[in-house]
Scaffold this motif. Structure first.
Motif: not given
Ligand SMILES: [Fe+2]
Length: 314
Positions: A124, A126, A205, A211
């Protein structure tokens, strides 16, 4: 203080959307924050992993994965409470986002324990719960997420797995796509890398990076991390928490120990800001009796000196 990161590592984050930096935190810092994690979570993992998915299935989100999330302020020492505003993290965020003023919009301790959940997640990004729209083409208009790795994380301790931005682009193109498609999950797995790293490492990230969390399988295992997100100040398109909504938490731990630069990350006006008057200083002192307001009072007494100091900082 010598820099804890290099310009190459900033460039890697800008290009790949991801960088892992070993030895970012000192052994003393790791030891101190470990004591806080042990106090706050006060448990250890089970002998065996909890596995809910069938072999070959993509991971799934489930509420048990998030039981061990605690936003700051947390009732423990200032070490854990201020780790997210470590000066070196603020410095990285300012350089990555190319701005002089950053805002901390998420800062949480996360303890995961073998057997407490099946932590295996699907890939997914964020941005889905940090924005209402989409990630920007310009990384400085997005945010930078730090996972401060506070315990040794091997493949058996639930490391984050990720796909770099260039690798993801070969699958989904620059627009990306939503992550419900099982074929996409399979395709991303072919490019996934691991952020498994020793305690003291930093995983960095962005909100557009695919991730996923992975399961803890080590007998008695735990994984302690801080998840920390910065955006450029006044970027209202990105958010996660409203700090005043948590007003019943022990904010004095942060106010009594943070520098003006660290408090500015929470939106507290710097010394010399016109917000500060004799009245507002007195009101703030009533709320936090042990907050050392000296820098703010000095700035009130000699505004030209304070202005010069602010210019040096910025
Ligand atoms: Fe995530």
């Amino acid at each position: 203080m010598t820099s804890r990161f290099s310009q190459d590592q900033i460039a890697t984050w800008r290009r790949d959307g991801v960088v892992v930096i070993p030895d970012f935190f000192t052994p003393d810092e790791v030891t101190a924050v470990t004591a806080d994690f042990q106090q706050v979570f006060d448990r250890s993992g089970a002998d065996a992993a909890l596995v809910k998915r069938k072999d070959g299935e993509a991971g799934r989100f489930n509420p048990a994965q998030f039981i061990g999330v605690q936003s700051v302020p947390v009732d423990c020492s200032p070490v854990l409470n201020l780790m997210g505003v470590h000066p070196a993290l603020i410095d990285f965020a300012k350089q990555a986002l190319n701005t002089d003023e950053v805002y901390l919009y998420q800062c949480q301790a996360w303890g995961k324990f073998t057997g407490e959940a099946d932590y295996d997640q699907p890939f997914h990004c964020d941005y889905v719960n940090h924005t209402l729209t989409a990630p920007s083409d310009d990384e400085t208009q997005n945010s930078v997420t730090f996972i401060c790795i506070c315990s040794d994380v091997t493949e058996a301790h639930g490391p984050t797995h990720y796909v770099t931005r260039p690798d993801a682009a070969t699958i989904v193109g620059p627009e990306g796509t939503l992550t419900g498609d099982p074929a996409l999950q399979t395709a991303l797995r072919e490019h996934e890398r691991s952020a498994a790293a020793p305690a003291g490492s930093l995983f960095v990230y962005g909100i557009d990076i695919y991730h996923r969390g992975t399961n803890l399988t080590a007998p008695g295992g735990h994984r302690y991390v801080m998840t920390v997100c910065f955006k450029a100040a006044k970027n209202d398109a990105i958010n996660f928490v409203a700090w005043p909504f948590m007003h019943t938490k022990p904010w004095h731990i942060i106010f009594d120990h943070a520098t003006p630069d660290q408090l500015a990350c929470f939106g507290v006006q710097r010394p010399g800001d016109p917000f500060w008057t004799e009245t507002t200083l007195r009101r703030a002192q009533l709320r936090y009796p042990n907050w050392d307001l000296t820098p703010w009072r000095v700035a009130m007494a000699s505004p030209s000196k304070a202005r010069a100091e602010l210019e040096v900082q910025s």
